[in-house]
Design a protein around this motif. Structure first.
Motif, short mmCIF file in Angstrom:
data_model
loop_
_atom_site.label_atom_id
_atom_site.label_comp_id
_atom_site.label_asym_id
_atom_site.label_seq_id
_atom_site.Cartn_x
_atom_site.Cartn_y
_atom_site.Cartn_z
N LEU A 55 46.62 30.19 36.50
CA LEU A 55 45.43 30.78 37.12
C LEU A 55 44.86 31.90 36.26
N GLN A 56 45.74 32.72 35.70
CA GLN A 56 45.28 33.81 34.85
C GLN A 56 44.68 33.30 33.55
N LYS A 57 45.25 32.24 33.02
CA LYS A 57 44.75 31.66 31.77
C LYS A 57 43.36 31.06 31.95
N THR A 58 43.10 30.49 33.12
CA THR A 58 41.84 29.81 33.37
C THR A 58 40.79 30.67 34.08
N ASN A 59 41.16 31.91 34.45
CA ASN A 59 40.24 32.83 35.13
C ASN A 59 40.34 34.20 34.48
N LYS A 60 39.40 34.52 33.60
CA LYS A 60 39.50 35.75 32.82
C LYS A 60 39.47 37.02 33.67
N ASN A 61 38.96 36.96 34.89
CA ASN A 61 38.90 38.13 35.75
C ASN A 61 40.13 38.27 36.65
N LEU A 62 41.11 37.41 36.47
CA LEU A 62 42.30 37.44 37.32
C LEU A 62 43.44 38.12 36.56
N TYR A 63 43.55 39.42 36.77
CA TYR A 63 44.60 40.21 36.13
C TYR A 63 44.98 41.33 37.11
N TRP A 64 46.10 41.97 36.86
CA TRP A 64 46.57 43.05 37.75
C TRP A 64 45.65 44.25 37.60
N LYS A 65 45.11 44.69 38.73
CA LYS A 65 44.13 45.78 38.74
C LYS A 65 44.67 46.99 39.50
N ASP A 66 43.98 48.11 39.29
CA ASP A 66 44.34 49.35 39.98
C ASP A 66 43.48 49.60 41.21
#
Length: 175
Positions: free
Chosen positions: A158-169
């Motif tokens: 999911l993270q590889k295919t969705n650039k906005n999907l990362y751990w956020k603050d």
């Protein structure tokens, strides 16, 4: 269905200002490894402060868990928090029932949890915004370890295919 709307480091990263911008009135949260360690009923001071901030802002916070009412009540006895027990996640029926009984629109809900196959899927099937948080502790109950085994490669995909999907603050973190 399995893709969370947002990924946060922890539930206390959710801020009132962000909720108000999105017209969120209710946070439904998993219990184990989301607000409390799965193997303890000791919560952090930051959780208590966060719950007080939410209460002052009229944001309802309630635990939606597959655990029994007795188990949840014991775990959150010192916290002012609502309970939906035996939720049967990932099935959406208890969540939908709560929304209907309390006249809450799906758009007003934020569903927070630490597991994709139970929490994110339950929220997605219910049609609400989902937030995946990192587990509070790195260990899991035996039944959860199986889910984690399958979640890891799914999350990487999911993270590889969705650039906005990362751990956020925060909900609106735009690194």
């Amino acid at each position: 269905m399995f893709k969370p709307t947002v990924m946060l480091n922890k539930i206390t990263d959710i801020e009132v200002e962000d909720l108000k911008k999105e017209n969120i009135t209710t946070i439904m949260t998993d219990l184990d490894n989301t607000i409390l360690p799965w193997n303890s009923s000791e919560y952090s001071l930051s959780l208590r402060k966060w719950l007080n901030i939410m209460k002052k802002a009229n944001i309802e916070v309630l635990v939606v868990s597959n655990n029994s009412y007795k188990r949840i009540e014991k775990a959150v006895a010192d916290l002012e928090i609502g309970i939906v027990a035996r939720a049967k996640k990932p099935l959406p029926f208890e969540i939908m029932k709560y929304l209907k009984e309390n006249h809450i629109q799906k758009e007003e809900i934020l569903f927070v949890g630490d597991q994709i196959f139970t929490d994110v899927l339950a929220g997605s099937l219910s049609g609400v915004t989902t937030v995946l948080v990192k587990p509070i502790v790195e260990t899991d109950a035996k039944k959860t370890r199986v889910n984690r085994f399958f979640e890891r490669p799914l999350l990487k995909y999911l993270q590889k295919t969705n650039k906005n999907l990362y751990w956020k603050d925060s909900l609106h973190d735009r690194k």
